[in-house]
Design an enzyme around this catalytic site. Sequence first.
Site: not given
Ligand code: NAD
Ligand code: UDP
Length: 325
Positions: A151, A196, A210, A213, A216
């Site tokens: 990722y 979650n 995880y 805690g 941040t």
């Molecule tokens: P999400 O998983 O809800 O949405 C992702 C969407 O992309 C889904 O509808 C999925 O079916 C589609 N998808 C995945 N792989 C695909 C592929 N190969 N071809 C076509 N469609 C595909 O996630 P989200 O939270 O809505 O995130 C959207 C975007 O924003 C992502 O690119 C993610 O990396 C980025 N992003 C999200 C967050 C967040 O906190 N939500 C943070 C940083 C970046």
């Molecule tokens: N985390 C947790 N319990 C859960 C899911 C996630 O303690 O059930 C923790 C995880 O280890 C991380 C933080 O919460 O430290 C945020 O996790 P998340 O997957 O939401 O986002 P990311 O790690 O991608 O920022």
Amino acid sequence: MKRGAQVALVAGGAGFIGSHICDRLIDAGAYVVCLDNFLTGRLENIAHLEGNHRFSLIEHDVVDPLPRWAMRFTHVFNFACAASPPHYQADPEHTLLTNVVGTRNLLQVAEQCGARFLLASTSEVYGDAEQHPQREDYRGAINCTGPRACYDEGKRAAEALTFDFVRAGRCEARVARIFNTYGPRISPDDGRVISNVICQALEGRDITIYGDGSQTRSFCFVDDTVEGLLRLMDSTGPAAPVNLGNPEEVSVQALAERILALTGSNSRIVGRPLPEDDPRRRRPDIGRARQLLDWQPTVTLDTGLTATIAWLESQVASGVLLAAE
Ligand code: NAD
Ligand code: UDP
């Protein structure tokens, strides 16, 4: 802004953030083509747009060659990629290809149409950051052989490719580095901490923390993130990555306690092993977004959590499967 003349391709438009973007574009008068492979996206997120003559849906994987389009897009949004660690780690090779090959395919669409391109990048490009808060000029600390690399490194490669297209004059582009975003339409089985913990609290199950805690995150409500994304897409000036996130930083333990208080749940907090390479601290410096976009988050954590709890409660009531944890 009026978007009557706009024709937008929204890859990942059936997902959490992408579906809110589809709504905002449609509301403003744009034509929207949503392209999604439904890996993590849900038909329910866009079902209300079905039948709208300005909305169409194509089920397709961005890794595969894209269809030939009858229309000329003015804007291409790339949200296609699972965002939650358990989902993007389930098939890491596909995640990497989604970010690299998928982004290239979409950049080529933008190039062919003369469209502007927006990449949904991530705070994960900073990895387990040594600089705090994280500014856009910080180059990050990532383990390129770890389980998050598909990722993190995928998004870094997607950024690199995007700026190569820009440098070569092949398309105009914007890159958003999105920090943890939450809100209605987050899937109950998404696997991220907010969904979650809320689902566990609502069901009276143990709250899984995880590690200890103390790590941040800075959580941004989806309406704020979406507003920033649209402003970024419309912004003028040279391309540069822009952090979009809420600078209010909270430990995972404190977040869980807040959710317990807001849900009135008696769930116990229990420890689970900290996943490998889990970043210890994360908070955006949003100076660039403030300056370029006149943007900053407006929704407090309590307000955003309350809306998200209501959403997940409605999912429970309608019988949607809850988080696996
Ligand atoms: P999400 O998983 O809800 O949405 C992702 C969407 O992309 C889904 O509808 C999925 O079916 C589609 N998808 C995945 N792989 C695909 C592929 N190969 N071809 C076509 N469609 C595909 O996630 P989200 O939270 O809505 O995130 C959207 C975007 O924003 C992502 O690119 C993610 O990396 C980025 N992003 C999200 C967050 C967040 O906190 N939500 C943070 C940083 C970046
Ligand atoms: N985390 C947790 N319990 C859960 C899911 C996630 O303690 O059930 C923790 C995880 O280890 C991380 C933080 O919460 O430290 C945020 O996790 P998340 O997957 O939401 O986002 P990311 O790690 O991608 O920022």
